[in-house]
Write an enzyme that holds these catalytic residues in place. Sequence first.
Site, mmCIF file in Angstrom:
data_model
loop_
_atom_site.group_PDB
_atom_site.id
_atom_site.type_symbol
_atom_site.label_atom_id
_atom_site.label_comp_id
_atom_site.label_asym_id
_atom_site.label_seq_id
_atom_site.Cartn_x
_atom_site.Cartn_y
_atom_site.Cartn_z
ATOM 1 N N SER A 6 -5.218 -30.646 -59.127
ATOM 2 C CA SER A 6 -4.981 -29.858 -60.167
ATOM 3 C C SER A 6 -4.861 -30.988 -61.161
ATOM 4 O O SER A 6 -4.737 -32.069 -61.299
ATOM 5 C CB SER A 6 -3.688 -28.915 -60.018
ATOM 6 O OG SER A 6 -2.925 -30.153 -60.464
ATOM 7 N N LYS A 7 -5.408 -30.375 -62.294
ATOM 8 C CA LYS A 7 -5.633 -30.933 -63.360
ATOM 9 C C LYS A 7 -4.348 -31.821 -64.085
ATOM 10 O O LYS A 7 -4.570 -33.106 -64.492
ATOM 11 C CB LYS A 7 -6.183 -29.909 -64.595
ATOM 12 C CG LYS A 7 -7.111 -30.558 -65.622
ATOM 13 C CD LYS A 7 -7.493 -29.669 -66.456
ATOM 14 C CE LYS A 7 -8.599 -30.148 -67.530
ATOM 15 N NZ LYS A 7 -9.571 -29.145 -67.945
ATOM 16 N N ARG A 8 -3.527 -31.163 -63.688
ATOM 17 C CA ARG A 8 -2.087 -31.935 -64.309
ATOM 18 C C ARG A 8 -1.774 -33.294 -63.423
ATOM 19 O O ARG A 8 -1.356 -34.144 -64.128
ATOM 20 C CB ARG A 8 -0.989 -30.878 -64.180
ATOM 21 C CG ARG A 8 -0.463 -30.367 -65.193
ATOM 22 C CD ARG A 8 0.707 -29.696 -64.916
ATOM 23 N NE ARG A 8 0.347 -28.350 -64.192
ATOM 24 C CZ ARG A 8 1.092 -27.974 -63.242
ATOM 25 N NH1 ARG A 8 2.031 -28.551 -62.932
ATOM 26 N NH2 ARG A 8 0.624 -26.566 -62.626
#
Length: 496
Positions: A259-261
């Site tokens: 995920s981007k996070r």
Amino acid sequence: MTKTRFAPSPTGFLHIGSLRTALFAYLFAKNKNGKFLLRIEDTDQERFVEGGIENILHSLSWAGITPDEGMLLGKKEDVIQNGENGPYIQSQRLEVYKKYIDQLIEKNKAYHCFCTKERLGELRKYQEANKMAPGYDGCCRKLSLKESKKKVESGEKYIVRMKMPKDGTTKIVDLVRGDVEFKNELIDDQVLLKADGFPTYHLAVVVDDHLMGVTHVIRGEEWLPSTPKHIQLYSAFGFDMPKYAHLSLLVNEKKQKLSKRQGDVSVRDYIEKGYLPDALINFVAFLGWNPGDEQEIFSLKELVENFSFEKVSKAAAVFNVEKLDWYNEQYIKQMDSSQLTKECLPYLVNAGLISEEPETGSKEFEWLKKIISIEKKRMSKLSDLPEAVGFLFADKLKYDSEILVWKKSDRDTVKNNLEKLKDYLEELDESDWQDSVLQEKIGEWIKKQNLTNGEVLWPMRTALSGQKNSPSPFEIAGVLGKEKTLDRVKEAIDSL
Ligand code: GLU
């Protein structure tokens, strides 16, 4: 003829997982001397992102994946459509879908649904409150075709749903997962035509894969639950069934979905960081595929020759950035230095180390090439370069005496040794300023002085770099030239 396709939705930058899907579809097609097609699936207009199509095509083209048919980049890097089965953007094919939806309705395989949003909302609430599986309750499924046509004619708003069989099972034969079976009663009457006149993905994907002659549908595991619906549509239409391969999820080391996070997920991020296309492709190919022997370095051509779904695992593929770095290091080391220098120039300009990219072959270019040849064996990615070589560009270095003084020595001895070294360097000729010559001459001189390498070379290296870690003192001196080398040695002496 084998034909695979990559069918992204233009909802943002190309995801690294989508690059893997595209790559596997490409490799499979090419391995079979087949064709690879690219289609844009933009039936969900709310998720459309401006520039998304361009980004997908540029990222693939950077990686060396060129579609034979469908959407591609033209000579001027502009987006074009190429092939006899177009248009290849779903929003430009609404008429086609309309025709096929009508066919299904006539065949009694789909039906108009007039339920309002409010009713569907109530239904959902009721199902939630009673812990029932969500899904349409089949209210309009009971209407006869005559009744529903009348409602349509009178202007009632509708959508179209597929009439999913309510008993039996639907079996998927998957090239990665083997046989997977779904109970039909658990599958919803999927919407095929939305209120905005657009088909849903499910209808469009089946119609397009059929009309475009796709023989193998290769896509992410997240689409597996949709596949029984697609299979039912194929059989409702009487189309030949394609073969399926659903690729496992990409996860991080903690086994969580990427995920981007938690880090970079778009191909663009990796391009910007300075990963080489061949390295990224080689790494991505190994996310789930493994040839089963020792070889790890594969060119795109070799990947094509060796690829098969028998060697693709159904276990989640772990995305390990250190492994990616390792691949990139291998490709950087192999790369021709002039070419590597060209690739590195934008990073040096961006970091303000040079004001503009010098012409290939110019004096400045050759000097930069020398620097890059030294760093080549130490660099993981091109964006590491400015920080690693910044000291070579500096007018003056800041010295930390802790670093200058070799651990087995003391300040006065180091100062004394540097002074002797400076006197010796002054005697040397400008033409001696090449790392191999310097290494030999300084090495002999150290012996004659009855000194050890550490006593001279540590202070020399730190005097020239100002850093704890750096290339060898000879390599640095070779880049700096006589005058700058002497300036730095003098400044280091003064700082002690
Ligand atoms: N349009 C879908 C996506 O965005 C493609 C699914 C498929 O390949 O069938 O991933």
